[in-house]
Design an enzyme around this catalytic site. Structure first.
Site, PDB file in Angstrom:
ATOM      1  N   LEU A  73       0.802  -1.221   0.000  1.00  0.00           N
ATOM      2  CA  LEU A  73       0.000   0.000   0.000  1.00  0.00           C
ATOM      3  C   LEU A  73       0.836   1.273   0.000  1.00  0.00           C
ATOM      4  O   LEU A  73       0.327   2.355  -0.303  1.00  0.00           O
ATOM      5  CB  LEU A  73      -0.949   0.001   1.205  1.00  0.00           C
ATOM      6  CG  LEU A  73      -1.865  -1.228   1.309  1.00  0.00           C
ATOM      7  CD1 LEU A  73      -2.781  -1.097   2.509  1.00  0.00           C
ATOM      8  CD2 LEU A  73      -2.674  -1.421   0.038  1.00  0.00           C
ATOM      9  N   GLN A  74       2.123   1.170   0.286  1.00  0.00           N
ATOM     10  CA  GLN A  74       3.029   2.325   0.263  1.00  0.00           C
ATOM     11  C   GLN A  74       3.201   2.877  -1.150  1.00  0.00           C
ATOM     12  O   GLN A  74       3.569   4.024  -1.348  1.00  0.00           O
ATOM     13  CB  GLN A  74       4.371   1.886   0.869  1.00  0.00           C
ATOM     14  CG  GLN A  74       5.572   2.763   0.603  1.00  0.00           C
ATOM     15  CD  GLN A  74       6.567   2.081  -0.323  1.00  0.00           C
ATOM     16  OE1 GLN A  74       6.223   1.143  -1.055  1.00  0.00           O
ATOM     17  NE2 GLN A  74       7.807   2.561  -0.298  1.00  0.00           N
ATOM     18  N   ARG A  75       2.856   2.077  -2.170  1.00  0.00           N
ATOM     19  CA  ARG A  75       3.089   2.524  -3.556  1.00  0.00           C
ATOM     20  C   ARG A  75       2.006   2.040  -4.530  1.00  0.00           C
ATOM     21  O   ARG A  75       1.869   2.603  -5.621  1.00  0.00           O
ATOM     22  CB  ARG A  75       4.457   2.031  -4.052  1.00  0.00           C
ATOM     23  CG  ARG A  75       4.558   0.508  -4.103  1.00  0.00           C
ATOM     24  CD  ARG A  75       5.976  -0.003  -4.089  1.00  0.00           C
ATOM     25  NE  ARG A  75       5.995  -1.474  -4.076  1.00  0.00           N
ATOM     26  CZ  ARG A  75       5.810  -2.195  -2.976  1.00  0.00           C
ATOM     27  NH1 ARG A  75       5.577  -1.621  -1.826  1.00  0.00           N
ATOM     28  NH2 ARG A  75       5.850  -3.520  -3.031  1.00  0.00           N
ATOM     29  N   LYS A  88      -5.247  -9.134  -6.383  1.00  0.00           N
ATOM     30  CA  LYS A  88      -5.015  -7.794  -6.908  1.00  0.00           C
ATOM     31  C   LYS A  88      -5.892  -7.490  -8.118  1.00  0.00           C
ATOM     32  O   LYS A  88      -6.328  -6.352  -8.308  1.00  0.00           O
ATOM     33  CB  LYS A  88      -3.541  -7.607  -7.276  1.00  0.00           C
ATOM     34  CG  LYS A  88      -2.631  -7.475  -6.072  1.00  0.00           C
ATOM     35  CD  LYS A  88      -1.190  -7.183  -6.496  1.00  0.00           C
ATOM     36  CE  LYS A  88      -0.286  -7.050  -5.276  1.00  0.00           C
ATOM     37  NZ  LYS A  88       1.119  -6.793  -5.662  1.00  0.00           N
ATOM     38  N   CYS A 183      13.920  -4.021 -30.069  1.00  0.00           N
ATOM     39  CA  CYS A 183      13.101  -4.659 -29.041  1.00  0.00           C
ATOM     40  C   CYS A 183      13.910  -4.710 -27.751  1.00  0.00           C
ATOM     41  O   CYS A 183      15.066  -4.281 -27.697  1.00  0.00           O
ATOM     42  CB  CYS A 183      12.646  -6.051 -29.479  1.00  0.00           C
ATOM     43  SG  CYS A 183      13.914  -7.345 -29.373  1.00  0.00           S
ATOM     44  N   CYS A 200      12.572  -5.390  -4.876  1.00  0.00           N
ATOM     45  CA  CYS A 200      12.250  -4.306  -3.950  1.00  0.00           C
ATOM     46  C   CYS A 200      12.009  -4.820  -2.534  1.00  0.00           C
ATOM     47  O   CYS A 200      12.150  -4.067  -1.573  1.00  0.00           O
ATOM     48  CB  CYS A 200      11.061  -3.498  -4.459  1.00  0.00           C
ATOM     49  SG  CYS A 200       9.482  -4.376  -4.405  1.00  0.00           S
ATOM     50  N   CYS A 260      14.504 -10.059 -33.128  1.00  0.00           N
ATOM     51  CA  CYS A 260      14.128  -9.121 -34.189  1.00  0.00           C
ATOM     52  C   CYS A 260      15.265  -8.832 -35.152  1.00  0.00           C
ATOM     53  O   CYS A 260      15.111  -8.024 -36.065  1.00  0.00           O
ATOM     54  CB  CYS A 260      13.599  -7.812 -33.592  1.00  0.00           C
ATOM     55  SG  CYS A 260      14.858  -6.734 -32.861  1.00  0.00           S
TER      56      CYS A 260
END
Length: 284
Positions: A73-75, A88, A183, A200, A260
């Site tokens: 919830l911080q981000r 989610k 790409c 993170c 590619c």
């Protein structure tokens, strides 16, 4: 363009778009008819979903296999304390519906794999990669490059972010119109070895950083759907929140790129192992 007409409520909701010469009623119709698949409903996906829904992108697909945790919830701003413990995608869909009832939301509570990506991603105008792992990034890149599907890429690390757009359109040439589009593998042919890049949860992330990066991704997607402005095609935008600086680096197609490039070692996503370093396996 279908005969989609804006009703009085929509004219009010999108009035700041409608009065712009670059958008207008026709541009808003393009957005309402547009379809975007957002892969990841976390830090990057949250602001992207929020602004794409507010802008009136008519069909949003949301892919995520995780549940809301309080540490998110911080981000991850589309989720709230009351959403902790629910998927989610469910929380994201509820947010979108409450924000803009014009939007058709399709949710996929799953992880993208070689077995699922074609069924899920087929038919969307553009895919927004808001994932947090290399396996998904490479899978999306290869799928989009092979199918000619446009891809918005974003990534974050502590205080830094990067964004680019791959249209995967041979007629779209990036920086130099005489050159083909690059790409993600032109930048990074293979993923780093597992464990060499911490996530993170290990290193932390500035809570407002994904908001900036995700909003830029959403901006690129809206411009793509409108067919207006200069995309980050052939350019990597790097953002440093601590220095409050932006730097743009030119990206050119690597002629030896396995997906590619001229020789093209990858003809199918089935030829790649998307765990570990995302290497080509050359199936017998």
């Amino acid at each position: 363009m279908s005969d989609l007409r804006l009703d009085a409520t929509q004219l009010d909701r999108y009035s700041r778009h409608v009065i712009m010469d670059e958008v207008g009623p026709e541009g808003q119709k393009r957005l309402l008819e547009g379809s975007v698949l957002v892969v990841g409903a976390g830090g990057l996906g949250s602001p992207a979903i929020q602004y794409l829904a507010a802008a009136g992108v008519g069909h949003l697909g949301i892919v995520d296999d995780d549940v809301v945790e309080r540490s998110n919830l911080q981000r991850q701003i589309i989720h709230a304390d009351g959403d902790v413990g629910i998927p989610k995608v469910e929380s994201a869909a509820s947010y979108v519906t409450a924000l803009n009832p014009d939007i058709d939301v399709e949710t996929y509570e799953t992880r993208l794999t070689t077995d699922t990506v074609e069924d899920i991603a087929d038919g969307y105008d553009i895919i927004l990669d808001a994932s947090d792992n290399f396996a998904t990034r490479y899978l999306l890149n290869d799928y989009c490059a092979l199918t000619g599907t446009a891809l918005s890429h974003g990534a974050i690390y502590r205080f830094e972010g990067q964004i680019t757009t791959f249209t995967n359109d041979e007629s779209n040439a990036g920086v130099d119109s005489s050159e083909p589009s690059p790409c993600y593998r032109c930048l990074f042919p293979e993923a780093p070895e597992p464990g060499t890049v911490p996530d993170c949860a290990t290193t932390g992330v500035l809570g407002v950083l994904p908001g900036t990066v995700g909003c830029i991704q959403a901006t690129e997607v809206v411009k793509y759907l409108l067919g207006k402005g200069d995309l980050l095609e052939g350019r990597l935008l790097m953002y440093d929140a601590m220095d409050m600086s932006f730097e743009t680096v030119e990206i050119r197609q690597n002629p030896d790129c396995p997906v590619c490039g001229e020789t093209g070692a990858i003809d199918s996503i089935e030829e790649v192992s998307y765990e570990g370093t995302c290497q080509v396996t050359h199936a017998e």
